[in-house]
Design an enzyme around this catalytic site. Structure first.
Site, short mmCIF file in Angstrom:
data_model
loop_
_atom_site.label_atom_id
_atom_site.label_comp_id
_atom_site.label_asym_id
_atom_site.label_seq_id
_atom_site.Cartn_x
_atom_site.Cartn_y
_atom_site.Cartn_z
N HIS A 1 94.41 -42.83 -12.22
CA HIS A 1 93.46 -42.00 -11.50
C HIS A 1 93.67 -42.04 -9.98
O HIS A 1 93.52 -41.04 -9.29
CB HIS A 1 92.03 -42.43 -11.85
N GLU B 1 86.54 -33.23 -3.95
CA GLU B 1 85.65 -32.16 -3.51
C GLU B 1 85.82 -31.81 -2.03
O GLU B 1 85.32 -30.79 -1.56
CB GLU B 1 84.19 -32.53 -3.77
#
Length: 154
Positions: free
Chosen positions: A92, A62
């Site tokens: 990930h 973000e």
């Protein structure tokens, strides 16, 4: 651990600068330490407290969007990205590290805004703790130096 030879920095006068910081909350203990060291160094370089804007986002992915929103306000001479990605057992780690780094770079180039990227990518918590203070300071110095350099080049 040996430190890198960073050369001699100049253009470290932050008195006239406005700086934006975007901090990821994930691994918050580390990112809070990064932010504290960064803010302390910005103040030491002459950036006024009132000229520092600090926003928090959920995680490293973000960070680029918040950086872009700040850059588009055209109020900041430089921005700083703070975060911490620690390798886990899945792919990930690579995805978040690569995408957040690419996003930060893209925002910087697209908006012609210097962005100091201090999103740590480490193998473990111990490596992150070992880097949290110095990398926060480094980010502040990079932001101030690059803001002043871009002003000279314009």
């Amino acid at each position: 651990m040996f430190g890198a030879d960073k050369g001699t920095a100049d253009r470290l006068d932050g008195r006239k600068l406005h700086i934006g910081i975007v901090q990821a909350r994930f691994n918050e203990g580390i990112t809070e330490a990064l932010a504290a060291a960064c803010r302390e160094e910005l103040l030491a370089l002459g950036v006024q407290e009132k000229n520092i804007r600090h926003v928090r986002v959920p995680g490293a992915l973000e960070v680029p969007l918040a950086l872009q929103a700040l850059a588009e306000q055209d109020e900041y001479d430089a921005l700083i990205a703070l975060g911490c990605i620690i390798r886990g057992e899945t792919y990930h780690f690579e995805l978040v590290a690569n995408e957040s780094g690419a996003g930060v770079t893209r925002v910087s180039l697209d908006t012609q805004t210097p962005i100091a990227n201090a999103i740590l990518t480490t193998e473990n918590l111990e490596q992150a703790v070992a880097r949290q203070t110095e990398k926060g300071r480094d980010a502040a110095r990079v932001a101030v130096e690059m803001a002043n350099l871009l002003e000279e080049l314009s």
